[in-house]
Design an enzyme around this catalytic site. Structure first.
Site, short mmCIF file in Angstrom:
data_model
loop_
_atom_site.label_atom_id
_atom_site.label_comp_id
_atom_site.label_asym_id
_atom_site.label_seq_id
_atom_site.Cartn_x
_atom_site.Cartn_y
_atom_site.Cartn_z
N ARG A 176 0.83 -1.22 0.00
CA ARG A 176 0.00 0.00 0.00
C ARG A 176 0.86 1.26 0.00
O ARG A 176 0.55 2.24 0.66
CB ARG A 176 -0.95 0.04 1.21
N SER A 227 -10.86 -0.44 4.10
CA SER A 227 -10.06 -0.56 5.32
C SER A 227 -9.47 0.80 5.69
O SER A 227 -8.83 1.46 4.87
CB SER A 227 -8.91 -1.54 5.11
N GLU A 304 -4.71 4.04 6.27
CA GLU A 304 -4.66 3.79 4.82
C GLU A 304 -5.48 4.87 4.11
O GLU A 304 -5.13 5.36 3.05
CB GLU A 304 -5.24 2.39 4.53
#
Ligand SMILES: Cc1cc2nc3c(=O)[nH]c(=O)nc-3n(C[C@H](O)[C@H](O)[C@H](O)COP(=O)(O)OP(=O)(O)OC[C@H]3O[C@@H](n4cnc5c(N)ncnc54)[C@H](O)[C@@H]3O)c2cc1C
Length: 312
Positions: A176, A227, A304
Site C-alpha cells: 500500500r 479498510s 490507509e
C-alpha cells in the site's frame, strides 16, 4: 474578484472543463465532503499542463481526485481546487499480445473485469477494488495476495511540467505504498501491464470466487472507504500476521459510533457513514481507534485512508 473566479475565467477561455462550487460528498464512497470552489476535469495532457499553469498563476493549491474511495474529504474543502482526469484518461487499449495500456481515470472494477473476460489472467483480484486506476496505482492497491505493481510494466505521469514514462524497476513501491504516494508530486496518467492468456472457465470462476469472498467479508454497498488502517507488519505469539480489524476488536471498539459514523460491526477495520456523518465524526473514530489500540496492544496503527483538506 476572488482568485478562484479569476482562474475559472481563464479555464473557460482555454475551454478546459470545470465547475464551480461543487459538493464533493457524491464523489466519495463515504458520501462525505463539503463544497469545493473549483473542480477541473482535464481531458488530455495539454489540458493538464494548462490547468496547472492557471492554478499556479493564481496561487491555488490543487488535489487529484480519482474515484474518492480511499478518502476522507473535509467538511470545508474550500482552500484548494480539485483536478479529476476525464476524456482520454478513461480508456484502455490492448497494445500487445497480452499487454494493455490503461488510462488512470478508468474505473478499476469494470476495466479489469473486461480484460479478464477477454481471456487474460492475473488481474482478476482488481475486479473487486473500487475507484479509478490512478488511485489504485498511487497506493499499489491489492487484495487476495495480488498487488497492482506486480503486473505493471511502466507508469506514465506528469511531474514538473514534463511527461514521464518510468519502468516498474525504477519505481519504489511496497505494501500500500509507492513513491508517488509519498511525494505527491505527480499526476499519473496511464499504466502499461502484461497479463497471461488463460482458460476462460477458470478466469470466470476466479472472478466469481473473489467477488463472493469480498461479499462475505465486507459490509456491502455501505458508505465507507474500505479498510481505514493498514495491517501492521508484525506477527502474534503464534507467528500469524497481525490484522488491524482484530486489534480494533480486541480494544473493544466493534460497533462504537460517533454522530452518524460507526465502526462497522461486520468488519472492524471499516468505518461506515450510516446517517449524515461528517468528516469530524469519522476523524473522531479514527483517533479513538489509534489511541485505544495503542493503549491495549502498544501498536500504532497507520491510516490507509487519506485526508483531503482540514479535518476537523
Ligand atoms: C468497499 C471498499 C473496499 C476496498 N477494498 C480495497 C482493497 O481490497 N484493496 C485496496 O488496496 N484498496 C481497497 N479500497 C480502497 C480504494 O478503493 C483503493 O485504494 C482505490 O484504488 C483508490 O482509488 P480511487 O480512485 O478511489 O482514489 P481516491 O480515493 O480518489 O484517491 C486516493 C489517492 O490517490 C490520489 N490519486 C488518485 N488518482 C490519481 C492520479 N491520477 N494521479 C495522482 N494521484 C492520484 C489522490 O490524490 C489520493 O491521494 C477499498 C475501498 C472501498 C470503499
Amino acid at each position: 474578484m476572488d482568485r478562484f473566479q479569476e482562474a475559472a475565467n481563464e479555464l473557460q477561455h482555454k475551454l478546459i472543463p470545470y465547475q464551480k462550487n461543487v459538493t464533493l460528498a457524491p464523489f466519495t464512497s463515504f458520501k462525505i465532503g463539503g463544497v469545493n470552489p473549483l473542480f477541473l476535469q482535464p481531458e488530455n495532457e495539454e489540458q493538464i499542463h494548462e490547468s496547472i499553469n492557471i492554478l499556479s498563476k493564481f496561487g491555488i493549491d490543487y488535489k487529484i481526485l480519482g474515484g474518492g474511495t480511499n478518502l476522507l474529504v473535509s467538511d470545508h474543502p474550500d482552500d484548494f481546487a480539485i483536478i479529476r482526469l476525464s476524456g482520454k484518461f478513461r480508456e484502455f487499449q490492448q497494445i500487445g499480445d497480452s499487454s494493455f495500456f490503461v488510462g488512470t481515470a478508468a474505473l478499476t472494477t469494470p476495466t479489469f473485469r473486461k480484460i479478464s473476460l477477454m481471456g487474460f489472467t492475473g488481474s482478476e483480484f482488481l475486479s473487486t477494488i473500487p475507484g479509478y486506476v490512478g488511485g489504485a496505482v498511487i497506493q499499489n492497491a491489492g487484495c487476495y495476495g495480488g498487488e497492482l505493481f506486480n503486473l505493471i510494466d511502466y507508469v506514465e505521469f506528469i511531474r514538473d511540467g514534463g511527461e514521464i514514462r518510468r519502468q516498474r524497476k525504477d519505481i519504489s513501491f511496497g505494501y500500500r505504498m509507492t513513491e508517488f504516494l509519498q511525494k505527491k508530486d505527480s499526476i499519473i496518467t496511464g499504466i502499461a501491464l502484461t497479463l497471461q492468456p488463460g482458460d476462460n472457465l477458470k478466469i470466470q470462476n476466479s472472478l466469481n470466487e473473489k467477488r463472493e469472498k469480498r461479499n462475505a467479508s465486507q459490509p456491502e454497498n455501505k458508505r465507507s472507504a474500505g479498510s481505514v488502517f493498514k495491517n501492521p507488519s508484525l506477527s502474534d505469539h503464534s507467528g500469524h500476521p497481525l490484522k488491524s480489524w482484530k486489534l480494533i476488536e480486541d480494544a473493544g471498539l466493534r460497533g462504537f459510533s460517533k454522530g452518524g459514523a460507526i465502526i462497522s460491526p461486520e468488519h472492524c477495520n471499516f468505518i461506515v457513514n450510516f446517517r449524515n456523518a461528517t468528516a469530524t465524526d469519522v476523524d473522531y473514530l479514527i483517533c479513538l481507534i489509534q489511541e485505544k489500540v495503542f493503549h491495549f496492544s502498544g501498536i500504532k496503527l497507520t491510516r490507509e485512508v487519506e485526508y483531503f483538506g482540514r479535518i476537523p
